[in-house]
Design a protein around this motif. Sequence first.
Motif, PDB file in Angstrom:
ATOM      1  N   GLY B 147     -29.679  64.770  50.776  1.00 59.90           N
ATOM      2  CA  GLY B 147     -30.162  66.026  51.334  1.00 59.90           C
ATOM      3  C   GLY B 147     -31.307  66.641  50.557  1.00 59.90           C
ATOM      4  N   LEU B 148     -32.077  65.818  49.866  1.00 61.35           N
ATOM      5  CA  LEU B 148     -33.208  66.356  49.097  1.00 61.35           C
ATOM      6  C   LEU B 148     -34.545  65.839  49.647  1.00 61.35           C
ATOM      7  CD1 LEU B 148     -31.894  66.033  45.415  1.00 61.35           C
ATOM      8  CD2 LEU B 148     -32.124  68.121  46.745  1.00 61.35           C
ATOM      9  N   ASN B 149     -34.542  65.410  50.900  1.00 61.92           N
ATOM     10  CA  ASN B 149     -35.769  64.816  51.431  1.00 61.92           C
ATOM     11  C   ASN B 149     -36.937  65.791  51.459  1.00 61.92           C
ATOM     12  OD1 ASN B 149     -33.991  65.979  53.173  1.00 61.92           O
ATOM     13  ND2 ASN B 149     -34.744  64.938  54.993  1.00 61.92           N
ATOM     14  N   ASN B 150     -36.624  67.092  51.562  1.00 58.02           N
ATOM     15  CA  ASN B 150     -37.710  68.080  51.562  1.00 58.02           C
ATOM     16  C   ASN B 150     -38.130  68.484  50.148  1.00 58.02           C
ATOM     17  OD1 ASN B 150     -37.800  68.177  54.360  1.00 58.02           O
ATOM     18  ND2 ASN B 150     -36.145  69.681  54.443  1.00 58.02           N
ATOM     19  N   TRP B 151     -37.436  67.940  49.155  1.00 55.77           N
ATOM     20  CA  TRP B 151     -37.706  68.309  47.763  1.00 55.77           C
ATOM     21  C   TRP B 151     -38.285  67.126  46.985  1.00 55.77           C
ATOM     22  CZ3 TRP B 151     -36.614  73.194  45.569  1.00 55.77           C
ATOM     23  CH2 TRP B 151     -36.038  74.095  46.472  1.00 55.77           C
ATOM     24  N   ALA B 152     -38.709  66.098  47.671  1.00 56.70           N
ATOM     25  CA  ALA B 152     -39.163  64.883  46.989  1.00 56.70           C
ATOM     26  C   ALA B 152     -40.311  65.149  46.032  1.00 56.70           C
ATOM     27  CB  ALA B 152     -39.576  63.837  48.025  1.00 56.70           C
ATOM     28  N   ASP B 153     -41.207  66.044  46.393  1.00 53.05           N
ATOM     29  CA  ASP B 153     -42.388  66.281  45.562  1.00 53.05           C
ATOM     30  C   ASP B 153     -42.290  67.548  44.721  1.00 53.05           C
ATOM     31  OD1 ASP B 153     -43.609  63.964  46.537  1.00 53.05           O
ATOM     32  OD2 ASP B 153     -44.222  65.017  48.355  1.00 53.05           O
ATOM     33  N   LYS B 154     -41.085  68.086  44.648  1.00 57.70           N
ATOM     34  CA  LYS B 154     -40.880  69.269  43.800  1.00 57.70           C
ATOM     35  C   LYS B 154     -40.397  68.821  42.413  1.00 57.70           C
ATOM     36  CE  LYS B 154     -41.266  72.902  46.716  1.00 57.70           C
ATOM     37  NZ  LYS B 154     -42.099  72.297  47.751  1.00 57.70           N
ATOM     38  N   LYS B 155     -40.836  69.537  41.398  1.00 59.03           N
ATOM     39  CA  LYS B 155     -40.451  69.154  40.038  1.00 59.03           C
ATOM     40  C   LYS B 155     -38.990  69.530  39.766  1.00 59.03           C
ATOM     41  CE  LYS B 155     -44.855  68.688  37.984  1.00 59.03           C
ATOM     42  NZ  LYS B 155     -45.864  69.055  37.058  1.00 59.03           N
ATOM     43  N   VAL B 156     -38.368  68.741  38.917  1.00 60.18           N
ATOM     44  CA  VAL B 156     -36.950  68.919  38.626  1.00 60.18           C
ATOM     45  C   VAL B 156     -36.671  70.299  38.044  1.00 60.18           C
ATOM     46  CG1 VAL B 156     -35.062  68.058  37.172  1.00 60.18           C
ATOM     47  CG2 VAL B 156     -36.582  66.456  38.299  1.00 60.18           C
ATOM     48  N   LYS B 157     -37.653  70.860  37.342  1.00 58.19           N
ATOM     49  CA  LYS B 157     -37.421  72.168  36.713  1.00 58.19           C
ATOM     50  C   LYS B 157     -37.170  73.254  37.751  1.00 58.19           C
ATOM     51  CE  LYS B 157     -42.345  73.086  36.069  1.00 58.19           C
ATOM     52  NZ  LYS B 157     -43.413  73.118  35.083  1.00 58.19           N
ATOM     53  N   GLU B 158     -37.550  72.998  39.010  1.00 58.50           N
ATOM     54  CA  GLU B 158     -37.318  73.992  40.064  1.00 58.50           C
ATOM     55  C   GLU B 158     -35.952  73.820  40.720  1.00 58.50           C
ATOM     56  OE1 GLU B 158     -40.573  73.961  42.899  1.00 58.50           O
ATOM     57  OE2 GLU B 158     -41.958  73.380  41.317  1.00 58.50           O
ATOM     58  N   PHE B 159     -35.207  72.803  40.322  1.00 55.08           N
ATOM     59  CA  PHE B 159     -33.951  72.488  40.998  1.00 55.08           C
ATOM     60  C   PHE B 159     -32.786  73.317  40.453  1.00 55.08           C
ATOM     61  CE2 PHE B 159     -34.644  67.959  42.838  1.00 55.08           C
ATOM     62  CZ  PHE B 159     -35.876  68.346  43.312  1.00 55.08           C
ATOM     63  N   SER B 160     -31.844  73.646  41.360  1.00 59.28           N
ATOM     64  CA  SER B 160     -30.606  74.299  40.930  1.00 59.28           C
ATOM     65  C   SER B 160     -29.664  73.231  40.365  1.00 59.28           C
ATOM     66  CB  SER B 160     -29.939  74.977  42.116  1.00 59.28           C
ATOM     67  OG  SER B 160     -29.487  73.995  43.028  1.00 59.28           O
ATOM     68  N   LYS B 161     -28.565  73.701  39.774  1.00 57.81           N
ATOM     69  CA  LYS B 161     -27.586  72.754  39.201  1.00 57.81           C
ATOM     70  C   LYS B 161     -27.072  71.783  40.262  1.00 57.81           C
ATOM     71  CE  LYS B 161     -24.801  71.200  36.067  1.00 57.81           C
ATOM     72  NZ  LYS B 161     -23.430  71.574  35.834  1.00 57.81           N
ATOM     73  N   GLY B 162     -26.746  72.325  41.407  1.00 54.45           N
ATOM     74  CA  GLY B 162     -26.214  71.478  42.469  1.00 54.45           C
ATOM     75  C   GLY B 162     -27.227  70.449  42.943  1.00 54.45           C
ATOM     76  N   MET B 163     -28.494  70.869  43.022  1.00 45.37           N
ATOM     77  CA  MET B 163     -29.541  69.936  43.459  1.00 45.37           C
ATOM     78  C   MET B 163     -29.764  68.836  42.421  1.00 45.37           C
ATOM     79  SD  MET B 163     -32.088  72.786  44.965  1.00 45.37           S
ATOM     80  CE  MET B 163     -33.460  71.767  45.409  1.00 45.37           C
ATOM     81  N   ARG B 164     -29.674  69.216  41.168  1.00 46.60           N
ATOM     82  CA  ARG B 164     -29.811  68.206  40.111  1.00 46.60           C
ATOM     83  C   ARG B 164     -28.674  67.189  40.190  1.00 46.60           C
ATOM     84  NH1 ARG B 164     -32.763  70.778  35.037  1.00 46.60           N
ATOM     85  NH2 ARG B 164     -33.893  72.389  36.136  1.00 46.60           N
TER      86      ARG B 164
END
Lengths: 383, 410
Positions: B147-164
């Motif tokens: 479920g991260l297909n829209n976040w492919a080009d976002k840097k990890v530092k912008e991710f929440s704990k769950g997304m990480r």
Amino acid sequence: MRQTLAIFLDAYRELNSRKLFWIVLLLSFLVVGLFGCFGIDNRGFTFLHWSLGFGINTAMMSESLFYKHFLFVNFGVKFWLGIIATILALISTASIFPDLVSGGAIELVLSKPISRLRLFLTKYATGLLFVTLQVAVFSVGSFLLIGFRGGEWEPRILLAIPIVVMFFSYLFCVCALLGLVTRSSIASLLLTILIWFVVFVLSASETGIDMWKTIAEERVRLLHEDIAKRETELEGLRTTEIAPGLANIGNTLLIASKSGSLEQRRKRLPDAEAAMRKVGWISLGMSGVKAVLPKVTDTKDLLERVILTVEEREGLMRDAARDMSNVEIDQEAEDVKVDMGKVQRKAFERKFSNPAWWIVGTSLGFEMVILAIAGWIFVRRDF
Amino acid sequence: MTTLNAQPVGATQASGRFAGDWVIDLANVEKVYAGRFRRGNVHALRGIDMRVHRGSVFGLLGPNGAGKSTLVKILMTVIRPTRCEGLFLGAPVGDKANLKRVGYLPEHHRFPEYLTAAQVLDYFGALSDVPRADRRRRGGELLDLVGLNNWADKKVKEFSKGMRQRLGIANALTSDPDLVVLDEPTDGVDPVGRRDIRAVLARLRDEGRTVFLNSHLLSELEMICDRVAILVQGVVSSQGTIDELTRDSRRYEIDVTSDSTGTPQATAALLAASLASVARFEQPPSPAVQSPGGPHGLSLRGTLGHQAQGVANTTPISIEPGAMGSSAATIKVASDDARMIQPIIDALRASSATIRAIRPVRSSLEDLFMQAVTDPTTGLALAPGAASTNKREAGNAARAGLATGREAAR
């Protein structure tokens, strides 16, 4: 190979994300640009098209030597790359190993099908990549500058790249070891700079002790020469047929005076020889200590050897000896006066006398030992 | 954020990749951390014997400090074992080449913050020696999976704990692994995310992959795991399928009310009398035997007295009365065979008692876990953490612990 390339690509991305990398790169461009603004003419320094009217002029050295030696080697390599850029590079790379072994990150890489030793050595190589890029920019810029401004296209300037990277690697291996042991970027950075300072002080002390040794040897040599000369002179006086009377009295007094002086020098000789032996032992001890340490200063000096021609080097030696020839170091009470110009020249010759293989070999030997320790720790440690 | 979808990842079907049945077959795994500055050694693992079947979802449970993460890290070559026998994917533990076939999600993992999600999968995929074309193809599919297909080009530092955590699961799958080792995969993930992760795990099992889960969330493990092992103080206290482990705890419970309006003892006695034809209770039926099992510390215990298919029946039965003044009670029959309770139902219906509910019951994984971490002699919870001894005691403690662990594993 795929894994190695991935680690290098990651290192590039990491460098790319750090502002300091671009700041140092920009500063390197600025320093080269600043070099281009300076020059010399027959009156002295110039800045852009203004003649400043003081300092080195074209009568003292050629424009190409000014750029090559004065600006590139002395300022560019020894000061900018050798001190300022090195500190900035250490700041940028000190976190490589503490970050690698930090909790949550190390598990991700150690669980991959790549050996720990290979991982460690590849990461180490990525640290050197930073300096390679920085030095390459600076050296290529300087090469173009010296070509355009000095009129001499000298490709040996590009040898600054491997020489400075090698010099940096002596420090970076220490930084890597300390980073693994302390797991702290700050601690490893500060301790590396401290160790660098100690090595620098030892190197500077060795140079000072070498000059002291040269002075002591020169003094003994001069005393021997002086004693021999006076003995010959005295012998001549004694064998000369002197008519009786006042002339005989004068001759007797002269012999007495010369004998006194001779005796005085003979008395000084054991002390001078003892001092020479003492400083010889100190010099030997210092050389022994320095032999196992990285030759940070000598490595940077290697660039002078490859860039300067024999004539240019001879000219620089002559100038240095001339500047020192009038200097007297606390020898007013001595019967023999050591020529400090000669001492300076010997020091200059000694600087170029250590073979390059010795400087590079012993320094790389030090680096290998430190890397072996760090690699062993990395391979054996539980994370 | 989109939910995890259950579309195929284009992965190779992992079924049939192994010649043997066991993906993990370990024996005598020990880990002793040497103490420094005269501090005692720490025996994190004291002789682990463990087998994980191919294509199963295996759960590793244990209290904090039991040695779960140490065991996982040994398998992933992050920690070197003091002693380790057996095979991991058919090769000795520590064989680096074997790790190509393993996906791993460490607990509290930390991806480089300067990388995007797609770059993370590309980088760690390359470290797993996955060809570039496969990395490209699988990267997109895996990000879609978690479920991260829209976040492919976002840097990890912008991710929440769950997304990480979702990214970590995708990362564990980049090498199309045969075995997926997940250390606390639902840590920091919201309930919807947990459900989605369970769906992914179930799909991995359906694809024939083996999943090794390390988690504190017993209810989740119970839902997804085929087999579990409970690790306590560096030894396996029990392991098997959840069915095997809970077999002894299965029973039927019958809630009844009687005509008695007296004490709980009177209610129990009345029910015992009603069941006299099918069960024998300890004599005398009154006063009731005190037992820690009852809600008031009072219950009647006995055995079923009837014949079941010609065999003498000794199935335990107990009557646990309700609160003071209540006529309610619960009859517990220690069997999961429905035929056993038919005579009881008949006897109760013949009496004045009213049957309010009949339900099959078995212990939960949590019950098993609590049982495993409780000292049977004192009834108190075992101290958390691994055993720590000084060097002189280390040898004896390790040998004693090893013997205990092997006994428990058997």
